[in-house]
Design an enzyme around this catalytic site. Structure first.
Site, PDB file in Angstrom:
ATOM      1  N   ASP A 156      -6.838  -4.829   9.007  1.00 18.40           N
ATOM      2  CA  ASP A 156      -5.811  -4.695   7.948  1.00 18.40           C
ATOM      3  C   ASP A 156      -4.449  -5.235   8.375  1.00 18.40           C
ATOM      4  O   ASP A 156      -3.721  -5.823   7.576  1.00 18.40           O
ATOM      5  CB  ASP A 156      -5.583  -3.217   7.599  1.00 18.40           C
ATOM      6  CG  ASP A 156      -6.765  -2.598   6.889  1.00 18.40           C
ATOM      7  OD1 ASP A 156      -7.670  -3.331   6.481  1.00 18.40           O
ATOM      8  OD2 ASP A 156      -6.770  -1.361   6.766  1.00 18.40           O
ATOM      9  N   HIS A 157      -4.104  -4.977   9.643  1.00 17.95           N
ATOM     10  CA  HIS A 157      -2.741  -5.307  10.078  1.00 17.95           C
ATOM     11  C   HIS A 157      -2.463  -6.802  10.110  1.00 17.95           C
ATOM     12  O   HIS A 157      -1.308  -7.218  10.101  1.00 17.95           O
ATOM     13  CB  HIS A 157      -2.434  -4.653  11.422  1.00 17.95           C
ATOM     14  CG  HIS A 157      -2.401  -3.162  11.317  1.00 17.95           C
ATOM     15  ND1 HIS A 157      -1.370  -2.498  10.704  1.00 17.95           N
ATOM     16  CD2 HIS A 157      -3.298  -2.228  11.667  1.00 17.95           C
ATOM     17  CE1 HIS A 157      -1.632  -1.206  10.716  1.00 17.95           C
ATOM     18  NE2 HIS A 157      -2.795  -1.012  11.289  1.00 17.95           N
ATOM     19  N   ARG A 172       5.281 -12.163   4.522  1.00 22.88           N
ATOM     20  CA  ARG A 172       5.800 -13.464   4.118  1.00 22.88           C
ATOM     21  C   ARG A 172       5.204 -13.981   2.803  1.00 22.88           C
ATOM     22  O   ARG A 172       5.615 -14.985   2.276  1.00 22.88           O
ATOM     23  CB  ARG A 172       5.467 -14.497   5.213  1.00 22.88           C
ATOM     24  CG  ARG A 172       6.607 -14.833   6.129  1.00 22.88           C
ATOM     25  CD  ARG A 172       7.810 -15.374   5.376  1.00 22.88           C
ATOM     26  NE  ARG A 172       8.938 -15.490   6.272  1.00 22.88           N
ATOM     27  CZ  ARG A 172       9.230 -16.579   6.959  1.00 22.88           C
ATOM     28  NH1 ARG A 172       8.478 -17.647   6.860  1.00 22.88           N
ATOM     29  NH2 ARG A 172      10.254 -16.599   7.746  1.00 22.88           N
ATOM     30  N   HIS A 215      -9.473  -1.644   4.760  1.00 23.13           N
ATOM     31  CA  HIS A 215      -9.115  -0.582   3.807  1.00 23.13           C
ATOM     32  C   HIS A 215      -8.573  -1.262   2.551  1.00 23.13           C
ATOM     33  O   HIS A 215      -7.515  -1.892   2.596  1.00 23.13           O
ATOM     34  CB  HIS A 215      -8.049   0.303   4.456  1.00 23.13           C
ATOM     35  CG  HIS A 215      -7.653   1.493   3.645  1.00 23.13           C
ATOM     36  ND1 HIS A 215      -6.813   2.468   4.124  1.00 23.13           N
ATOM     37  CD2 HIS A 215      -7.971   1.885   2.375  1.00 23.13           C
ATOM     38  CE1 HIS A 215      -6.630   3.391   3.202  1.00 23.13           C
ATOM     39  NE2 HIS A 215      -7.310   3.066   2.133  1.00 23.13           N
ATOM     40  N   HIS A 250      -2.071  -4.490   1.590  1.00 22.59           N
ATOM     41  CA  HIS A 250      -2.448  -5.502   2.598  1.00 22.59           C
ATOM     42  C   HIS A 250      -3.734  -6.223   2.198  1.00 22.59           C
ATOM     43  O   HIS A 250      -3.679  -7.371   1.787  1.00 22.59           O
ATOM     44  CB  HIS A 250      -2.494  -4.933   4.022  1.00 22.59           C
ATOM     45  CG  HIS A 250      -3.060  -3.538   4.159  1.00 22.59           C
ATOM     46  ND1 HIS A 250      -4.292  -3.180   3.694  1.00 22.59           N
ATOM     47  CD2 HIS A 250      -2.526  -2.425   4.726  1.00 22.59           C
ATOM     48  CE1 HIS A 250      -4.506  -1.910   3.989  1.00 22.59           C
ATOM     49  NE2 HIS A 250      -3.455  -1.413   4.600  1.00 22.59           N
ATOM     50  N   THR A 264       0.710   5.039   6.592  1.00 25.47           N
ATOM     51  CA  THR A 264      -0.692   4.909   6.980  1.00 25.47           C
ATOM     52  C   THR A 264      -1.403   6.209   6.591  1.00 25.47           C
ATOM     53  O   THR A 264      -0.752   7.159   6.145  1.00 25.47           O
ATOM     54  CB  THR A 264      -0.818   4.617   8.493  1.00 25.47           C
ATOM     55  OG1 THR A 264      -2.200   4.484   8.832  1.00 25.47           O
ATOM     56  CG2 THR A 264      -0.210   5.726   9.339  1.00 25.47           C
ATOM     57  N   THR A 265      -2.725   6.261   6.762  1.00 29.99           N
ATOM     58  CA  THR A 265      -3.486   7.450   6.357  1.00 29.99           C
ATOM     59  C   THR A 265      -3.085   8.633   7.244  1.00 29.99           C
ATOM     60  O   THR A 265      -3.415   8.668   8.419  1.00 29.99           O
ATOM     61  CB  THR A 265      -5.004   7.166   6.484  1.00 29.99           C
ATOM     62  OG1 THR A 265      -5.251   5.853   5.992  1.00 29.99           O
ATOM     63  CG2 THR A 265      -5.810   8.164   5.704  1.00 29.99           C
ATOM     64  N   GLU A 325     -15.841  10.620  10.078  1.00 28.17           N
ATOM     65  CA  GLU A 325     -14.931   9.980  11.034  1.00 28.17           C
ATOM     66  C   GLU A 325     -13.825  10.996  11.307  1.00 28.17           C
ATOM     67  O   GLU A 325     -13.119  11.416  10.377  1.00 28.17           O
ATOM     68  CB  GLU A 325     -14.357   8.674  10.479  1.00 28.17           C
ATOM     69  CG  GLU A 325     -13.422   8.020  11.493  1.00 28.17           C
ATOM     70  CD  GLU A 325     -12.996   6.607  11.129  1.00 28.17           C
ATOM     71  OE1 GLU A 325     -13.707   5.921  10.355  1.00 28.17           O
ATOM     72  OE2 GLU A 325     -11.935   6.188  11.627  1.00 28.17           O
ATOM     73  N   HIS A 384      -7.900   6.524  14.410  1.00 28.87           N
ATOM     74  CA  HIS A 384      -6.487   6.641  14.043  1.00 28.87           C
ATOM     75  C   HIS A 384      -5.628   6.875  15.285  1.00 28.87           C
ATOM     76  O   HIS A 384      -5.772   7.895  15.954  1.00 28.87           O
ATOM     77  CB  HIS A 384      -6.197   7.749  13.018  1.00 28.87           C
ATOM     78  CG  HIS A 384      -4.901   7.478  12.298  1.00 28.87           C
ATOM     79  ND1 HIS A 384      -4.843   6.804  11.093  1.00 28.87           N
ATOM     80  CD2 HIS A 384      -3.623   7.711  12.642  1.00 28.87           C
ATOM     81  CE1 HIS A 384      -3.585   6.679  10.726  1.00 28.87           C
ATOM     82  NE2 HIS A 384      -2.828   7.208  11.656  1.00 28.87           N
ATOM     83  N   GLY A 419      -7.317  -0.198  14.899  1.00 29.81           N
ATOM     84  CA  GLY A 419      -6.609  -1.317  14.282  1.00 29.81           C
ATOM     85  C   GLY A 419      -5.277  -1.628  14.937  1.00 29.81           C
ATOM     86  O   GLY A 419      -5.125  -2.615  15.662  1.00 29.81           O
ATOM     87  N   GLN A 420      -4.295  -0.757  14.689  1.00 30.78           N
ATOM     88  CA  GLN A 420      -2.908  -1.024  15.091  1.00 30.78           C
ATOM     89  C   GLN A 420      -2.779  -1.503  16.538  1.00 30.78           C
ATOM     90  O   GLN A 420      -2.128  -2.512  16.809  1.00 30.78           O
ATOM     91  CB  GLN A 420      -2.082   0.254  14.878  1.00 30.78           C
ATOM     92  CG  GLN A 420      -0.677   0.234  15.452  1.00 30.78           C
ATOM     93  CD  GLN A 420       0.334  -0.491  14.574  1.00 30.78           C
ATOM     94  OE1 GLN A 420       0.178  -0.548  13.365  1.00 30.78           O
ATOM     95  NE2 GLN A 420       1.351  -1.031  15.194  1.00 30.78           N
TER      96      GLN A 420
HETATM   97  N1  PXP Z   1     -10.029   4.842  10.661  1.00 27.46           N
HETATM   98  C1  PXP Z   1      -9.516   5.113   9.443  1.00 27.46           C
HETATM   99  C2  PXP Z   1     -10.377   5.863   8.465  1.00 27.46           C
HETATM  100  C3  PXP Z   1      -8.224   4.682   9.083  1.00 27.46           C
HETATM  101  O1  PXP Z   1      -7.732   4.950   7.865  1.00 27.46           O
HETATM  102  C4  PXP Z   1      -7.473   3.948  10.025  1.00 27.46           C
HETATM  103  C5  PXP Z   1      -6.087   3.486   9.679  1.00 27.46           C
HETATM  104  O2  PXP Z   1      -6.128   2.542   8.687  1.00 27.46           O
HETATM  105  C6  PXP Z   1      -8.063   3.659  11.255  1.00 27.46           C
HETATM  106  C7  PXP Z   1      -9.327   4.152  11.561  1.00 27.46           C
HETATM  107  C8  PXP Z   1      -7.368   2.827  12.284  1.00 27.46           C
HETATM  108  O3  PXP Z   1      -6.207   3.444  12.734  1.00 27.46           O
HETATM  109  P1  PXP Z   1      -5.218   2.668  13.694  1.00 27.46           P
HETATM  110  O4  PXP Z   1      -4.711   1.493  12.932  1.00 27.46           O
HETATM  111  O5  PXP Z   1      -4.172   3.683  14.001  1.00 27.46           O
HETATM  112  O6  PXP Z   1      -6.010   2.253  14.899  1.00 27.46           O
END
Ligand code: PXP
Length: 261
Positions: free
Chosen positions: A8-9, A17, A42, A49, A99-100, A150, A213, A235-236
């Protein structure tokens, strides 16, 4: 351990941009070629995004299973049912959040979640629920008919970061966690125990267990010690590291850290 790379990021940066750079499909190819076991995206209600066209292209082009995170909004569920990802992960969504922020409330929204699961199952899509690591949430998830949970590791990651990173000295310090070290250490221990107990209970109930997360190169080893967890979605931290080392190396290093001997 299965590594789901959340891309996503890359789309967040692209949308800063409103161009097609970085190209999300490049991220898909590189993640697939560098050790990811799954691609996670997501499709948010506000499409901040990932856009519908991204989800469609990723579904068509991914060589790896796609884990599609979505809310229980009916319009979104219709789209997800058509896209037919390898799995749908139901997550809570608030427009104003960055974020979630927490797990799905599997108690208050029981009926809506049951409906969502039924719709996804009708389209032969297995369902995971993104929930806080509590015994009650594991039982409710099982009762609702999910295949997987999860575990939301955000609280753990926040405490870890306040103890072990520059976060307390930054603009984003977490006020309610500005505590003495001994207090943070005790909260960290409690948080790990909660995740462990929830994972154990979920497995006993016959649920598959993932976690995600806030996981990063420094804290992921704690999840590796919980053998009931079979998948991490990250992700992040991977995309942040890729700014310095490139996405391929960032994924490879996370894969190395999440490979069980
Ligand atoms: N799992 C779920 C269900 C999420 O919503 C997210 C954040 O979008 C992630 C994993 C990944 O989290 P992070 O970007 O903090 O690694």
């Amino acid at each position: 351990m299965k590594l789901g790379v959340n891309i996503d990021h890359v789309a967040v940066l692209r949308e800063a941009r409103k161009v097609n750079d970085p190209d999300i499909l490049n991220a898909l190819y590189v993640a697939c070629a560098s050790g990811a076991d799954q691609i996670t995206i997501h499709l948010r209600e506000d499409r901040r995004h990932i856009k519908d066209i991204d989800a469609k292209n990723i579904m068509q082009l991914s060589q790896l299973p796609v884990n599609l995170e979505c809310s229980i909004n009916r319009d979104i569920l219709d789209i997800v049912s058509e896209l037919k990802p390898h799995r749908a992960t139901l997550v809570p969504e608030k427009r104003e959040e960055v974020t979630t922020e927490g797990g799905l409330d599997v108690f208050t929204y029981k009926d809506e979640i049951a409906y969502a699961i039924e719709q996804l199952h009708d389209s032969i899509i297995p369902v995971s629920l993104f929930v806080d690591p509590s015994i009650k949430a594991m039982e409710a998830s099982k009762d609702l008919g999910a295949e997987m949970v999860e575990l939301h590791t955000g609280s753990f990651a926040n405490i870890f970061a306040m103890l072990n990173s520059s976060l307390p000295h930054s603009n984003h310090s977490i006020k309610e966690l500005e505590l003495q070290r001994y207090e943070l250490e005790s909260r960290l221990e409690k948080s790990i125990l909660e995740i462990k107990n929830a994972a154990l209970h979920a497995k006993k109930l016959g649920l598959q267990v993932a976690a995600g997360h806030g996981l990063n190169y420094n804290n992921v080893s704690y999840m590796m010690n919980i053998e009931e967890i079979i998948e991490l979605n990250i992700g992040q931290s991977i995309i942040a590291r890729s700014v310095f080392s490139g996405l391929a190396d960032a994924v490879k290093e996370m894969k190395r850290l999440t490979t069980r001997k």
